[in-house]
Design an enzyme around this catalytic site. Structure first.
Site, PDB file in Angstrom:
ATOM      1  N   ASP A  40     112.281  46.486  27.831  1.00 44.67           N
ATOM      2  CA  ASP A  40     111.229  45.367  28.575  1.00 44.67           C
ATOM      3  C   ASP A  40     110.004  44.815  27.991  1.00 44.67           C
ATOM      4  O   ASP A  40     109.206  44.534  28.434  1.00 44.67           O
ATOM      5  CB  ASP A  40     110.717  46.039  29.944  1.00 44.67           C
ATOM      6  CG  ASP A  40     109.865  47.466  29.734  1.00 44.67           C
ATOM      7  OD1 ASP A  40     109.991  47.673  28.603  1.00 44.67           O
ATOM      8  OD2 ASP A  40     109.488  48.125  30.712  1.00 44.67           O
ATOM      9  N   HIS A 243     110.088  29.807   1.181  1.00 48.71           N
ATOM     10  CA  HIS A 243     109.837  30.253   2.485  1.00 48.71           C
ATOM     11  C   HIS A 243     109.771  31.550   2.498  1.00 48.71           C
ATOM     12  O   HIS A 243     109.966  32.281   3.477  1.00 48.71           O
ATOM     13  CB  HIS A 243     110.517  29.717   3.884  1.00 48.71           C
ATOM     14  CG  HIS A 243     109.966  27.998   4.071  1.00 48.71           C
ATOM     15  ND1 HIS A 243     110.695  27.495   4.976  1.00 48.71           N
ATOM     16  CD2 HIS A 243     109.010  27.352   3.522  1.00 48.71           C
ATOM     17  CE1 HIS A 243     109.978  26.495   4.851  1.00 48.71           C
ATOM     18  NE2 HIS A 243     109.068  26.223   4.274  1.00 48.71           N
ATOM     19  N   ASP A 260     100.613  30.076   2.193  1.00 48.47           N
ATOM     20  CA  ASP A 260     100.853  28.945   3.017  1.00 48.47           C
ATOM     21  C   ASP A 260     100.724  29.383   4.482  1.00 48.47           C
ATOM     22  O   ASP A 260     101.616  30.051   4.838  1.00 48.47           O
ATOM     23  CB  ASP A 260     102.447  28.529   2.706  1.00 48.47           C
ATOM     24  CG  ASP A 260     102.598  27.156   3.386  1.00 48.47           C
ATOM     25  OD1 ASP A 260     102.295  26.884   4.359  1.00 48.47           O
ATOM     26  OD2 ASP A 260     103.767  26.754   3.255  1.00 48.47           O
ATOM     27  N   ASP A 271      98.358  23.540   8.397  1.00 53.65           N
ATOM     28  CA  ASP A 271      99.536  23.863   7.704  1.00 53.65           C
ATOM     29  C   ASP A 271      98.974  23.741   6.083  1.00 53.65           C
ATOM     30  O   ASP A 271      98.809  22.504   5.415  1.00 53.65           O
ATOM     31  CB  ASP A 271     100.676  23.022   7.798  1.00 53.65           C
ATOM     32  CG  ASP A 271     101.933  23.300   6.712  1.00 53.65           C
ATOM     33  OD1 ASP A 271     101.952  24.439   6.009  1.00 53.65           O
ATOM     34  OD2 ASP A 271     102.923  22.537   6.764  1.00 53.65           O
ATOM     35  N   HIS A 350     111.895  20.365  -2.673  1.00 53.92           N
ATOM     36  CA  HIS A 350     111.509  20.142  -1.310  1.00 53.92           C
ATOM     37  C   HIS A 350     110.907  18.838  -1.179  1.00 53.92           C
ATOM     38  O   HIS A 350     110.436  18.050  -2.186  1.00 53.92           O
ATOM     39  CB  HIS A 350     110.834  21.089  -0.696  1.00 53.92           C
ATOM     40  CG  HIS A 350     109.379  21.440  -1.300  1.00 53.92           C
ATOM     41  ND1 HIS A 350     108.385  20.630  -1.158  1.00 53.92           N
ATOM     42  CD2 HIS A 350     108.944  22.380  -2.306  1.00 53.92           C
ATOM     43  CE1 HIS A 350     107.320  21.297  -1.729  1.00 53.92           C
ATOM     44  NE2 HIS A 350     107.625  22.166  -2.731  1.00 53.92           N
ATOM     45  N   HIS A 354     105.701  16.286   5.655  1.00 56.09           N
ATOM     46  CA  HIS A 354     106.676  16.091   6.772  1.00 56.09           C
ATOM     47  C   HIS A 354     105.240  15.669   7.836  1.00 56.09           C
ATOM     48  O   HIS A 354     104.070  16.030   7.721  1.00 56.09           O
ATOM     49  CB  HIS A 354     107.139  17.668   7.315  1.00 56.09           C
ATOM     50  CG  HIS A 354     106.134  18.768   7.200  1.00 56.09           C
ATOM     51  ND1 HIS A 354     105.380  19.166   7.956  1.00 56.09           N
ATOM     52  CD2 HIS A 354     106.162  19.751   6.185  1.00 56.09           C
ATOM     53  CE1 HIS A 354     104.705  20.205   7.626  1.00 56.09           C
ATOM     54  NE2 HIS A 354     104.973  20.628   6.255  1.00 56.09           N
ATOM     55  N   HIS A 361     106.908  21.369  11.615  1.00 59.81           N
ATOM     56  CA  HIS A 361     107.334  20.204  11.195  1.00 59.81           C
ATOM     57  C   HIS A 361     107.673  19.450  12.332  1.00 59.81           C
ATOM     58  O   HIS A 361     108.654  19.809  13.221  1.00 59.81           O
ATOM     59  CB  HIS A 361     108.880  20.806  10.593  1.00 59.81           C
ATOM     60  CG  HIS A 361     108.576  21.496   9.316  1.00 59.81           C
ATOM     61  ND1 HIS A 361     109.748  22.121   8.782  1.00 59.81           N
ATOM     62  CD2 HIS A 361     107.594  21.700   8.358  1.00 59.81           C
ATOM     63  CE1 HIS A 361     109.350  22.712   7.431  1.00 59.81           C
ATOM     64  NE2 HIS A 361     107.935  22.540   7.370  1.00 59.81           N
ATOM     65  N   GLU A 384     102.274  18.035  -0.098  1.00 55.53           N
ATOM     66  CA  GLU A 384     102.375  19.435  -0.427  1.00 55.53           C
ATOM     67  C   GLU A 384     103.272  19.327  -1.857  1.00 55.53           C
ATOM     68  O   GLU A 384     104.595  20.094  -1.798  1.00 55.53           O
ATOM     69  CB  GLU A 384     102.924  20.268   0.378  1.00 55.53           C
ATOM     70  CG  GLU A 384     104.099  19.617   1.368  1.00 55.53           C
ATOM     71  CD  GLU A 384     104.478  20.582   2.354  1.00 55.53           C
ATOM     72  OE1 GLU A 384     104.654  21.898   1.918  1.00 55.53           O
ATOM     73  OE2 GLU A 384     104.677  20.410   3.549  1.00 55.53           O
ATOM     74  N   TYR A 388     108.095  25.490  -9.009  1.00 55.85           N
ATOM     75  CA  TYR A 388     108.376  26.723  -8.918  1.00 55.85           C
ATOM     76  C   TYR A 388     109.358  27.201 -10.086  1.00 55.85           C
ATOM     77  O   TYR A 388     110.354  26.499 -10.430  1.00 55.85           O
ATOM     78  CB  TYR A 388     109.235  26.841  -7.576  1.00 55.85           C
ATOM     79  CG  TYR A 388     108.606  26.360  -6.478  1.00 55.85           C
ATOM     80  CD1 TYR A 388     107.541  26.781  -5.681  1.00 55.85           C
ATOM     81  CD2 TYR A 388     108.772  24.912  -6.251  1.00 55.85           C
ATOM     82  CE1 TYR A 388     106.978  26.322  -4.768  1.00 55.85           C
ATOM     83  CE2 TYR A 388     107.920  24.485  -5.070  1.00 55.85           C
ATOM     84  CZ  TYR A 388     107.298  25.110  -4.334  1.00 55.85           C
ATOM     85  OH  TYR A 388     106.368  24.246  -3.443  1.00 55.85           O
ATOM     86  N   ARG A 406     102.226  25.637  -5.096  1.00 54.71           N
ATOM     87  CA  ARG A 406     102.150  24.379  -4.223  1.00 54.71           C
ATOM     88  C   ARG A 406     100.725  24.308  -3.630  1.00 54.71           C
ATOM     89  O   ARG A 406     100.058  25.502  -3.347  1.00 54.71           O
ATOM     90  CB  ARG A 406     102.993  24.765  -2.837  1.00 54.71           C
ATOM     91  CG  ARG A 406     103.119  23.842  -1.888  1.00 54.71           C
ATOM     92  CD  ARG A 406     104.282  23.917  -0.919  1.00 54.71           C
ATOM     93  NE  ARG A 406     104.250  25.301  -0.151  1.00 54.71           N
ATOM     94  CZ  ARG A 406     105.214  26.198  -0.364  1.00 54.71           C
ATOM     95  NH1 ARG A 406     105.978  26.381  -1.397  1.00 54.71           N
ATOM     96  NH2 ARG A 406     104.937  27.340   0.434  1.00 54.71           N
ATOM     97  N   GLU A 408      98.639  22.195  -0.482  1.00 53.69           N
ATOM     98  CA  GLU A 408      99.028  21.296   0.564  1.00 53.69           C
ATOM     99  C   GLU A 408      97.890  21.329   1.410  1.00 53.69           C
ATOM    100  O   GLU A 408      97.039  22.206   1.703  1.00 53.69           O
ATOM    101  CB  GLU A 408     100.135  22.169   1.481  1.00 53.69           C
ATOM    102  CG  GLU A 408     100.313  21.674   2.707  1.00 53.69           C
ATOM    103  CD  GLU A 408     101.499  22.335   3.571  1.00 53.69           C
ATOM    104  OE1 GLU A 408     101.728  23.783   3.339  1.00 53.69           O
ATOM    105  OE2 GLU A 408     102.197  21.637   4.193  1.00 53.69           O
TER     106      GLU A 408
HETATM  107  N1  GLY Z   1     104.468  25.775   6.083  1.00 54.04           N
HETATM  108  C1  GLY Z   1     106.039  25.145   5.768  1.00 54.04           C
HETATM  109  C2  GLY Z   1     105.680  23.946   5.226  1.00 54.04           C
HETATM  110  O1  GLY Z   1     104.711  23.628   4.460  1.00 54.04           O
HETATM  111  O2  GLY Z   1     106.454  23.105   5.190  1.00 54.04           O
HETATM  112 MN    MN Z   2     104.127  21.960   5.210  1.00 55.14          MN
HETATM  113 MN    MN Z   3     102.902  24.940   4.603  1.00 57.59          MN
END
Ligand code: GLY
Ligand code: MN
Ligand code: MN
Length: 439
Positions: A40, A243, A260, A271, A350, A354, A361, A384, A388, A406, A408
């Site tokens: 539960d 990730h 991150d 973010d 990447h 976003h 996202h 960002e 890598y 990275r 961001e």
């Molecule tokens: N935290 C995921 C991204 O930066 O897109």
């Molecule tokens: Mn991001």
């Molecule tokens: Mn991020």
């Protein structure tokens, strides 16, 4: 007894903005299902973003129906009051409480949905509903649509068309109102301050998990009920996994940490990514490569203004990072060829940006009529760039192996350009080292 934390005018205003695009139809949104962890015990619950966006209502087992211009215009199916059950799982608004507190025209117990929802769909020409979020509820909806077909086909109208409303609501969510900007700002500031707390807490020998705990505590102390997404707390070569979220390794002297992480405040998410040395001092190599990525990041942030597209920012990022890769002897050859053959993807794979909002996202398409969407004042997006370098990369300088960087920030687009909502979170080498020294 609980009362809503938000003024209902916020949600009424959002519904009003949506109404012209769905007029004549009915929008039906189900609350997120609850997921059982075991016995539960459930996983922590968070309301479905579009459901919350239009109602402010946070309870599971509820369904919202919106029929602009019709009576009733807003309808909610909710869990009934049940003192015995509420002793275990907590307060519920019930039908009367939901109607009064959330300014809903008509409310019913959730059990009445089979009887009442078909009546609300009988006189509309489209059903705005997102299939595949909740297959059990999909079945119910499809059954109702099928049942309606008989009455509609006598008029040669065929099935009630089902249209996914996500892109329509996404159009609204892209453009933040002043109160939404304020909430977003708070999410970003709490997230930035929490990053600083982690910078102060890190030391050789500490586990990534403990740093995750520092971050969560810091955002919660600042009014965030939860994270916007599971934090990436990646020391050493873990940072080369985009990730990474095991978050269970020991931080080692001489390594960098990539954090991150973002808190969610009033359903808006921060973010932020920062990279800092476990022992408080960047090595010469770390300084050099970090500074190059930082320069690219700052140049990209400076480009953000109404009229540019995410696609354009991506092109610039690839160009600038390819220069860095050539400079650092990660790639050899002519720049144009390396870009043409996507060689840069070995070290940068990447998107640079976003949309950011209620979801990390966030909702909103990236193109309009098959053309890249031009960003507008009121949008929030991330910037960002990253680099890598896997530990086992062949043909790369030894000193760079296992480094992941990275950086961001969260950027609000304004009429005259932009505002960096995460500017207070240090990213210059000297500023990071100063925070870590004095922390
Ligand atoms: N935290 C995921 C991204 O930066 O897109
Ligand atoms: Mn991001
Ligand atoms: Mn991020």
């Amino acid at each position: 007894m609980r009362t809503p934390q938000f003024s209902m005018s916020i949600f009424e205003e959002r519904r009003k903005k949506l109404s012209p695009t769905i007029k004549g139809g009915a929008l039906v949104i189900a609350a997120n299902p609850e997921y059982i962890r075991n016995g539960d015990v459930n996983y922590p619950y968070r309301q479905e973003s579009n459901f919350f966006y239009l109602t402010g209502f946070e309870e599971p087992n509820s369904v919202f129906v919106y029929r602009p211009g019709k009576k009733p215009e807003t309808v909610m199916f909710v869990m009934s009051k049940d003192p015995a059950q509420e002793t275990w799982t907590g307060f519920r608004y019930g039908t009367d409480g939901t109607k009064a507190n959330f300014h809903i025209d008509a409310t019913y117990p959730i059990e009445a949905i089979r009887a009442e929802l078909p009546k609300l769909l009988a006189d509309v020409d489209q059903l705005f509903y997102s299939l595949y979020n909740d297959r059990r509820f999909d079945e119910l909806i499809l059954q109702m649509v099928n049942d309606l077909t008989w009455s509609r086909s006598r008029a040669n109208r065929g099935n009630l068309p089902i249209v996914d409303p996500r892109a329509l609501i996404g159009e609204l969510r892209l453009r933040k109102s002043s109160v939404e900007v304020e909430w977003h700002r708070q999410a970003c500031e709490a997230s930035g301050e929490a990053h600083i707390e982690v910078m102060k807490a890190i030391r050789p020998g500490i586990n990534e998990r403990a740093l995750h705990g520092v971050f969560v505590r810091a955002i919660m102390e600042r009014g965030c009920p939860r994270e916007g997404y599971h934090a990436i707390v990646a020391s050493g070569e873990n940072a080369t996994t985009l990730h990474y979220n095991f978050n269970d390794q020991t931080c080692r002297d001489g390594d960098l940490l990539l954090l991150d992480a973002g808190g969610e405040f009033n359903y808006f998410s921060g973010d932020i990514t920062r990279v800092f040395p476990v022992n408080g001092r960047f090595s010469e190599t770390q300084k050099r490569i970090y500074q190059k990525v930082l320069n690219v990041q700052k140049e990209l942030v400076a480009m953000v203004k109404p009229g540019v597209s995410r696609e354009g920012l991506q092109r610039e990022t690839i160009s600038k990072l390819t220069d860095v890769m050539i400079d650092e002897k990660l790639l050899k050859g002519r720049k144009d060829d390396l870009i043409e053959k996507k060689e840069y993807m070995k070290f940068y794979m990447h998107g640079v940006s976003h949309w950011l909002g209620m979801d990390v996202h966030d909702a909103g398409t990236i193109s309009v009529n098959n053309e890249p969407r031009q960003i507008e004042a009121g949008f929030v997006l991330t910037i960002e760039p990253g680099l890598y370098i896997p530990k086992d990369s062949p043909d790369v300088p030894n000193e760079l192996r296992g480094i992941g960087i990275r950086i961001e920030d969260d950027i609000l687009v304004t009429e005259s350009g932009h505002e960096n909502l995460t500017v207070k979170c240090p990213k210059e080498i000297a500023d990071i080292e100063a925070v870590m020294r004095h922390g």
